[in-house]
Design an enzyme around this catalytic site. Structure first.
Site, mmCIF file in Angstrom:
data_model
loop_
_atom_site.group_PDB
_atom_site.id
_atom_site.type_symbol
_atom_site.label_atom_id
_atom_site.label_comp_id
_atom_site.label_asym_id
_atom_site.label_seq_id
_atom_site.Cartn_x
_atom_site.Cartn_y
_atom_site.Cartn_z
ATOM 1 N N SER A 12 0.803 -1.225 0.000
ATOM 2 C CA SER A 12 0.000 0.000 0.000
ATOM 3 C C SER A 12 0.834 1.272 0.000
ATOM 4 O O SER A 12 0.295 2.357 -0.204
ATOM 5 C CB SER A 12 -0.950 0.013 1.209
ATOM 6 O OG SER A 12 -0.216 -0.002 2.423
ATOM 7 N N GLY A 13 2.149 1.170 0.214
ATOM 8 C CA GLY A 13 3.008 2.351 0.226
ATOM 9 C C GLY A 13 3.441 2.751 -1.168
ATOM 10 O O GLY A 13 3.074 2.132 -2.171
ATOM 11 N N TYR A 14 4.262 3.783 -1.249
ATOM 12 C CA TYR A 14 4.707 4.288 -2.549
ATOM 13 C C TYR A 14 5.535 3.251 -3.303
ATOM 14 O O TYR A 14 5.365 3.058 -4.512
ATOM 15 C CB TYR A 14 5.519 5.566 -2.373
ATOM 16 C CG TYR A 14 4.721 6.765 -1.911
ATOM 17 C CD1 TYR A 14 3.392 6.936 -2.282
ATOM 18 C CD2 TYR A 14 5.302 7.736 -1.092
ATOM 19 C CE1 TYR A 14 2.674 8.034 -1.857
ATOM 20 C CE2 TYR A 14 4.587 8.841 -0.673
ATOM 21 C CZ TYR A 14 3.269 8.991 -1.048
ATOM 22 O OH TYR A 14 2.557 10.076 -0.639
ATOM 23 N N VAL A 15 6.443 2.586 -2.609
ATOM 24 C CA VAL A 15 7.282 1.579 -3.279
ATOM 25 C C VAL A 15 6.432 0.386 -3.710
ATOM 26 O O VAL A 15 6.587 -0.135 -4.820
ATOM 27 C CB VAL A 15 8.437 1.133 -2.357
ATOM 28 C CG1 VAL A 15 9.179 -0.057 -2.967
ATOM 29 C CG2 VAL A 15 9.416 2.283 -2.120
ATOM 30 N N CYS A 149 17.842 4.566 -1.617
ATOM 31 C CA CYS A 149 17.789 5.450 -2.786
ATOM 32 C C CYS A 149 18.959 6.432 -2.791
ATOM 33 O O CYS A 149 19.586 6.661 -3.840
ATOM 34 C CB CYS A 149 16.455 6.185 -2.839
ATOM 35 S SG CYS A 149 15.986 7.030 -1.322
ATOM 36 N N ASN A 313 13.923 8.186 -7.145
ATOM 37 C CA ASN A 313 14.179 7.440 -5.911
ATOM 38 C C ASN A 313 13.241 6.249 -5.731
ATOM 39 O O ASN A 313 13.612 5.241 -5.113
ATOM 40 C CB ASN A 313 14.067 8.362 -4.692
ATOM 41 C CG ASN A 313 12.729 9.063 -4.603
ATOM 42 O OD1 ASN A 313 12.406 9.904 -5.453
ATOM 43 N ND2 ASN A 313 11.937 8.737 -3.601
#
EC number: 1.2.1.103
Length: 346
Positions: A12-15, A149, A313
């Site tokens: 559910s996170g950005y990554v 990153c 990133n």
């Protein structure tokens, strides 16, 4: 041939969202499960709106993951190491995007993360997840770590020079990294609140940042120091590494080093032009891309070289490198699913 079945724990996170975006378009992959404790039962596109009409997957319970071929772990730092034995029973191949298995030395982990590693016996079993440094090892690997990153930008700025042996390593190397807000992840905090974060140029780590440990490990440098500064950018990181060459190294030598390296790597692009707006690496145009734009400038009088590397990133610094690693691990063409070149203008 049947598709490779993959699952993502912590999607559910950005990554996790970037992993999903890449894997949905990967011709060799079938996404089996994606998990989230905090968004259990929700459609994926409710957290990743760019994936609307791309998938009908819902977030499932991370405690009910069924066996798969490759398991991606995209959880907060510290969680993978506590359950790695359980995850190893779920899939024969694991790629962990957290910091838990990036460092081979447990004491270095303790020094930079301030706590004892919970599974030190696993550290040596993971290959560090930067393909440009560990491509052949990945072809034989069952376990691959993620990459930091900031460390990725620093490592790729310096790697060709360190490998060629042209730096004076008796002198310290200073790496200044400018980073976007998505580095902080999807969970907000006081510093990421828009009125506080917008328009900033804020140095948040003058020295001792955790990603320094990855540069020390991967490049074998003893006197390297990273400074991190937040800038008004969502995606992207730009590393400017300040070092000194050995006597008699010329700009022509540096050109040769960078050209040979960039020509041999599928995602490294040399950006060093005499004129024009885009004559140096710029993270803005790399948004959504796995490419790395590198460049350099050289003062022969002082022997000072400034090595530059720009990345997205969330891509080369996280999900993109992870999919590149999966391609190598599973015998696919290394660039599969990763050829998007970014957008211009943006």
């Amino acid at each position: 041939m049947s598709s490779l079945k993959v699952s993502i724990i912590g999607a559910s996170g950005y990554v996790g969202g970037e992993l999903l975006r890449l894997l949905l378009d990967h011709p060799e992959v079938e996404i089996q499960q994606v998990t989230s404790s905090s968004h259990l039962g929700e459609y994926v596109y409710q957290q990743h709106p760019n994936l609307r009409k791309r998938t009908s997957l819902k977030f499932s319970d991370p405690n009910q993951v069924t066996p798969c071929d490759v398991l991606f772990l995209a959880m907060p730092h510290g969680e993978s190491q506590r359950k790695i034995n359980q995850y190893a029973q779920t899939a024969p191949k694991i790629i962990d995007l957290s910091a838990d298995f990036r460092l081979r030395d447990a004491s270095l982990y303790t020094q930079y993360y301030g706590e004892t590693h919970q599974a030190p016996e696993w550290l040596g079993r993971f290959v560090y997840g930067l393909p440009e440094l560990h491509r052949e090892e990945m072809r034989q690997a069952s376990y691959i770590s993620g990459v930091g990153c900031n460390a990725t930008a620093a490592n790729l700025a310096l790697y060709p020079l360190v490998k060629a042996g042209v730096l004076d390593l008796s002198l310290p190397i200073i790496v200044d990294v400018k980073v976007g807000s998505s580095e902080g992840g999807a969970t907000p905090n006081a510093g990421s609140h828009h009125p506080e974060r917008s328009s900033v140029v804020r140095t948040f780590s003058s020295y001792g940042h955790r990603h320094t440990a990855e540069v020390i490990q991967e490049l074998g440098l003893k006197a390297v120091h990273l400074t991190m500064t937040s800038v008004d950018l969502v995606r992207g990181a730009l590393a400017a590494a300040h070092a000194f060459t050995l006597p008699d190294v010329t700009e022509k030598d540096l050109w040769k080093i960078y050209r040979q390296w960039s020509e041999s790597e599928p995602f490294i692009r040399l950006v060093k032009d005499r004129r024009g707006v885009h004559r140096v690496p710029e993270p803005k145009i790399l948004a959504g891309s796995n490419y790395v734009d590198v460049g350099f400038d050289f003062d022969p009088q002082s022997r000072r070289v400034v090595a530059l590397a720009a990345i997205d990133n969330l891509m080369k610094g996280a999900a993109g490198s992870a999919v590149q690693a999966m391609n190598l691990m599973c015998g696919f063409e290394e660039t599969t699913g990763l050829t998007f070149s970014g957008l211009h203008p943006i």
